[in-house]
Design a protein around this motif. Structure first.
Motif, PDB file in Angstrom:
ATOM      1  N   ASN A  40       0.877  -1.173   0.000  1.00 29.31           N
ATOM      2  CA  ASN A  40       0.000   0.000   0.000  1.00 29.31           C
ATOM      3  C   ASN A  40       0.912   1.221   0.000  1.00 29.31           C
ATOM      4  O   ASN A  40       1.779   1.367   0.863  1.00 29.31           O
ATOM      5  N   GLU A  41       0.715   2.116  -0.945  1.00 31.89           N
ATOM      6  CA  GLU A  41       1.631   3.227  -1.169  1.00 31.89           C
ATOM      7  C   GLU A  41       1.489   4.399  -0.210  1.00 31.89           C
ATOM      8  O   GLU A  41       2.254   5.349  -0.288  1.00 31.89           O
ATOM      9  N   SER A  42       0.529   4.380   0.686  1.00 32.44           N
ATOM     10  CA  SER A  42       0.371   5.543   1.558  1.00 32.44           C
ATOM     11  C   SER A  42       0.194   5.187   3.032  1.00 32.44           C
ATOM     12  O   SER A  42      -0.256   6.007   3.814  1.00 32.44           O
ATOM     13  N   VAL A  43       0.570   3.988   3.439  1.00 31.76           N
ATOM     14  CA  VAL A  43       0.416   3.582   4.833  1.00 31.76           C
ATOM     15  C   VAL A  43       1.492   4.196   5.719  1.00 31.76           C
ATOM     16  O   VAL A  43       1.205   4.749   6.769  1.00 31.76           O
ATOM     17  N   TYR A  44       2.757   4.105   5.300  1.00 39.81           N
ATOM     18  CA  TYR A  44       3.869   4.536   6.147  1.00 39.81           C
ATOM     19  C   TYR A  44       4.520   5.804   5.613  1.00 39.81           C
ATOM     20  O   TYR A  44       5.446   5.765   4.822  1.00 39.81           O
ATOM     21  N   ARG A  45       4.021   6.937   6.099  1.00 38.69           N
ATOM     22  CA  ARG A  45       4.599   8.230   5.735  1.00 38.69           C
ATOM     23  C   ARG A  45       5.812   8.477   6.618  1.00 38.69           C
ATOM     24  O   ARG A  45       5.741   8.362   7.844  1.00 38.69           O
ATOM     25  N   MET A  46       6.927   8.807   5.991  1.00 34.55           N
ATOM     26  CA  MET A  46       8.172   9.004   6.727  1.00 34.55           C
ATOM     27  C   MET A  46       8.233  10.410   7.330  1.00 34.55           C
ATOM     28  O   MET A  46       7.522  11.308   6.885  1.00 34.55           O
ATOM     29  N   HIS A  47       9.077  10.561   8.329  1.00 37.82           N
ATOM     30  CA  HIS A  47       9.257  11.841   9.015  1.00 37.82           C
ATOM     31  C   HIS A  47      10.468  12.553   8.426  1.00 37.82           C
ATOM     32  O   HIS A  47      11.505  11.953   8.214  1.00 37.82           O
ATOM     33  N   CYS A  48      10.320  13.855   8.201  1.00 40.55           N
ATOM     34  CA  CYS A  48      11.401  14.655   7.643  1.00 40.55           C
ATOM     35  C   CYS A  48      12.032  15.504   8.746  1.00 40.55           C
ATOM     36  O   CYS A  48      11.344  16.264   9.431  1.00 40.55           O
ATOM     37  N   ALA A  49      13.349  15.374   8.909  1.00 38.98           N
ATOM     38  CA  ALA A  49      14.085  16.162   9.894  1.00 38.98           C
ATOM     39  C   ALA A  49      14.383  17.548   9.315  1.00 38.98           C
ATOM     40  O   ALA A  49      14.219  17.782   8.119  1.00 38.98           O
ATOM     41  N   GLU A  50      14.850  18.445  10.146  1.00 42.49           N
ATOM     42  CA  GLU A  50      15.167  19.803   9.701  1.00 42.49           C
ATOM     43  C   GLU A  50      16.225  19.839   8.606  1.00 42.49           C
ATOM     44  O   GLU A  50      16.213  20.720   7.760  1.00 42.49           O
TER      45      GLU A  50
END
Length: 100
Positions: A40-50
């Motif tokens: 599934n292409e939208s289950v795990y959204r990654m976190h973006c650091a500064e």
């Protein structure tokens, strides 16, 4: 790049795995897509650091191979930039693989 913690979570018996990607130009959102999400292409959204680097930690079943890739919000796919094992796929020439 994948970082695995070898210490199992005693309650669940799972292995903690951190998936990371370097900053990607013009990327507003990055997803981790793989066998663990039934692709599934939208289950795990990654976190973006500064600093623009992306990361996400999952707890996965031990002793298994998991194929995965990264997908931007614009539909551009990436394999893991580190030299991890790769597996052939029906849809792409290869997927990244992590063994837990």
């Amino acid at each position: 790049m994948v970082m695995k913690e070898k210490v199992n979570n005693k309650k669940s018996g799972k292995v903690r795995v951190m998936f990371t990607m370097p900053a990607i130009d013009c990327c507003g959102c990055l997803y981790l897509v793989g066998r663990f999400s039934e692709w599934n292409e939208s289950v795990y959204r990654m976190h973006c650091a500064e600093d623009g680097k992306w990361s996400l930690t999952l707890e996965l079943e031990p002793g298994r191979d998991y194929q995965y890739r990264y997908r931007t919000d614009k539909g551009v796919w990436f394999n893991d930039p580190v030299d991890n094992a790769c597996a052939k796929s029906t849809y792409t020439s290869k997927n990244s693989v992590v063994r837990t």
